[in-house]
Design a protein around this motif. Structure first.
Motif, PDB file in Angstrom:
ATOM      1  N   LYS A  45       6.684  -2.351 -11.224  1.00 23.34           N
ATOM      2  CA  LYS A  45       5.211  -1.931 -10.341  1.00 23.34           C
ATOM      3  C   LYS A  45       4.752  -1.944 -11.164  1.00 23.34           C
ATOM      4  O   LYS A  45       4.246  -0.914 -12.375  1.00 23.34           O
ATOM      5  N   ASN A  62      -4.394  -2.775   0.467  1.00 20.63           N
ATOM      6  CA  ASN A  62      -3.220  -2.656   0.939  1.00 20.63           C
ATOM      7  C   ASN A  62      -2.179  -3.458   0.406  1.00 20.63           C
ATOM      8  O   ASN A  62      -1.351  -4.347   0.199  1.00 20.63           O
ATOM      9  N   LYS A  64       1.236  -3.686  -1.923  1.00 26.87           N
ATOM     10  CA  LYS A  64       2.672  -2.658  -2.112  1.00 26.87           C
ATOM     11  C   LYS A  64       2.882  -2.041  -3.339  1.00 26.87           C
ATOM     12  O   LYS A  64       4.241  -1.704  -3.438  1.00 26.87           O
ATOM     13  N   ASP A  65       2.802  -4.221  -4.072  1.00 30.61           N
ATOM     14  CA  ASP A  65       3.908  -3.886  -5.325  1.00 30.61           C
ATOM     15  C   ASP A  65       3.245  -3.602  -6.688  1.00 30.61           C
ATOM     16  O   ASP A  65       3.576  -3.881  -7.443  1.00 30.61           O
TER      17      ASP A  65
END
Lengths: 339, 240
Positions: A45, A62, A64-65
């Motif tokens: 990440k 938003n 996530k990765d």
């Protein structure tokens, strides 16, 4: 009978030499395991700093990765980037999104772009394309992709080294001269080496294939028999090439010198790296490299599940290489005995 | 018929002439010694006789057949200058390997291995790895290997080099016994007192065969009373 006697002798010598046995059988497994852990781990990440963005906008990103950190202003974020805490800084300048990359690792830079593009796309409400795969799948890791090449490469490399050194030792210890003072034919010498080493290379090829597929879980949709066949042919090529080149080496050290000249270029042309960007005439060099055909066949079988008829060209070329090198070996033995 | 005939043989390696116009014959049942310092061309001459190497000029015949010829490799026993043995294997495994190369198998092979090892007195050490052998034992094992197929001709390159006097004596006893059974022996040496034991000697120096005769013949021809003196006189005198 003389061929068999020579093969039996090689097998006996091998069984006495535990370290060489370990090199042949365990070293490839060790390296493959390491490769597996390096290239099959969790996706990295990237650390992205976000500066000067309104809180509601930040929420809507938003992501996530990636690991996101919010900064009050661009200056603080850039300082963190310099300190190595961040891989990139994302900001919006005059309504225009901007990314400042750390930039020393292109792989990380690419993943930053990918993550941010994905996030911005979602926010723009563009419908997500349906992705489907002809071969492999979403889960195909890079290890799965070049694993088949690695299997072929390790078989090739270790057998090349061992065969080269074994044949060289036969020469430097004077046993080859003694051998040539018996009624053995030159072709029987080469045949004996092929047979004796062939037993071990077949075992090695089976072990490496089994370990990669069953233990490391390498992606495999083709026939196991074909994998073994290609691997065996590849090691036979390595065996004949190794013994041939050892005729031109005076010491073990000179065998090692063949690695950068003979082995390393083959790695570049084996399909581990994409050659499409290379000059077309340079790409053609790969046609002269045994590993290119072996790697192509291994990939076709393991990833694309191709059958014998699809890869027969590779198989025949490898067979041709082995026969050619074996004949040259027989010729090179003339240096040892006039007939 | 001569066992080996060498007719005006010349051998060059690149620009260097290693053997110059050498002619000699070896009679059946004799011990023929090639005497000369290292680098004089003895080993090259041996290799030409065995057909391992090929001459540039002249012909070599063994038992009437022109060399090199693959089938003739079955007809003589050979012991190389270095102990060409597989160290990791036991003596028995080495013997089995070479015996198979000479076409021996089954009970015949077993029988010949026993017989050859008895000659060199190594029967008790048959199952030892060669790496555990002493230098002298290795030489004797090499000799045993050359005796496996009961050849009518033995070609030995420096058979006793680096061996202590007691062992050398025992190897010579074996060679004499073999000769009495009708085996022809050709050997190289650079030791004078060893050359004394040969029936005939060829003196070789800088690739030239300077004289061939019995030890006594060489001494009387040169008017000296030692082979060493004879070698100097017949070899063209002392060189600076």
């Amino acid at each position: 009978m003389r061929t068999r006697a020579l093969a039996i002798r090689i097998i006996r010598q091998f069984l006495r030499d535990k370290r060489t046995l370990a090199l042949l059988f365990l070293a490839p497994l060790l390296v493959l395991t390491l490769m597996h852990f390096v290239f099959n781990g969790q996706q990295v990440k990237p650390h992205i700093g976000v500066a000067g963005i309104a809180p509601q906008m930040y929420e809507s990103l938003n992501i996530k990765d990636a690991n996101l950190t919010s900064y009050d202003n661009q200056k603080d974020a850039e300082k963190a980037l310099k300190n190595g805490d961040l891989d990139a800084v994302f900001s919006i300048v005059n309504g225009q999104p901007a990314i400042l990359m750390e930039g020393s690792d292109p792989a990380v830079s690419r993943s930053v772009i990918l993550v941010l593009q994905k996030a911005l796309q979602v926010n723009l409400n563009v419908p997500k394309p349906n992705v489907s795969y002809l071969h492999g799948g979403e889960d195909l890791s890079s290890f799965d992709s070049f694993g088949p090449v690695l299997i072929g490469f390790f078989s090739f490399f270790f057998v090349f080294l061992l065969a080269g050194v074994a044949f060289l030792r036969e020469r430097t210890t004077g046993t080859l001269e003694r051998l040539m003072a018996t009624p053995i034919r030159r072709s029987e010498v080469v045949g004996g080496y092929l047979l004796g080493f062939g037993v071990f290379t077949l075992l090695q090829a089976s072990l490496i294939a089994w370990y990669s597929i069953s233990v490391l879980g390498m992606y495999m949709v083709g026939a196991v028999g074909l994998v073994l066949l290609v691997n065996l042919l590849l090691t036979l090529t390595a065996l004949t090439l190794g013994t041939l080149l050892s005729s031109y080496a005076r010491s073990e050290f000179q065998i090692i010198q063949f690695i950068p000249i003979v082995i390393v270029p083959q790695v570049f042309f084996s399909g581990l790296f994409n050659l499409d960007a290379m000059e077309p005439w340079l790409q053609k060099i790969s046609y002269a490299m045994p590993l290119y055909y072996g790697a192509d066949a291994m990939r076709s079988i393991m990833i694309r599940g191709e059958a014998f008829s699809d890869i027969q060209l590779d198989i025949f070329v490898l067979l041709g290489f082995s026969i050619l090198f074996a004949l040259l070996n027989i010729l090179a033995l003339k240096k040892q005995r006039a007939i | 018929m001569h066992v080996v005939d060498v007719l005006s043989v010349t051998r060059r390696f690149g620009a260097k002439t290693v053997l110059k116009d050498v002619t000699l014959s070896v009679e059946r049942g004799e011990i023929f010694g090639l005497l000369g310092p290292s680098g004089s061309g003895k080993t090259t001459l041996i290799k030409l006789m065995t057909g391992i190497d090929k001459s540039d000029e002249g012909t070599v015949r063994m038992l009437g057949e022109q060399m090199p010829k693959l089938a003739m490799l079955q007809r003589f026993g050979y012991m190389a200058q270095s102990d060409a043995l597989y160290q990791e294997l036991t003596a028995l495994e080495n013997l089995q390997f070479f015996a198979s190369l000479y076409g021996l198998s089954g009970s015949r092979r077993k029988e010949r291995i026993q017989a050859a090892m008895k000659v060199v007195d190594l029967l008790d050490h048959l199952n030892k790895p060669v790496a555990a052998y002493s230098g002298g034992m290795k030489r004797r094992l090499s000799l045993a290997i050359s005796l496996l197929h009961e050849p009518e001709l033995l070609i030995l390159d420096e058979p006793t080099v680096g061996i202590d006097p007691v062992l050398r004596q025992s190897i010579w006893n074996e060679l004499t016994a073999l000769k009495e059974r009708g085996t022809t022996i050709i050997l190289t040496t650079h030791v004078m007192d060893e050359a004394e034991k040969c029936d005939r000697i060829g003196l070789i120096r800088n690739g030239e065969l300077t004289a061939v005769d019995s030890p006594e013949g060489l001494k009387s021809a040169s008017g000296t009373d030692s082979l060493e003196q004879a070698f100097i006189v017949l070899g063209g005198g002392v060189r600076a």
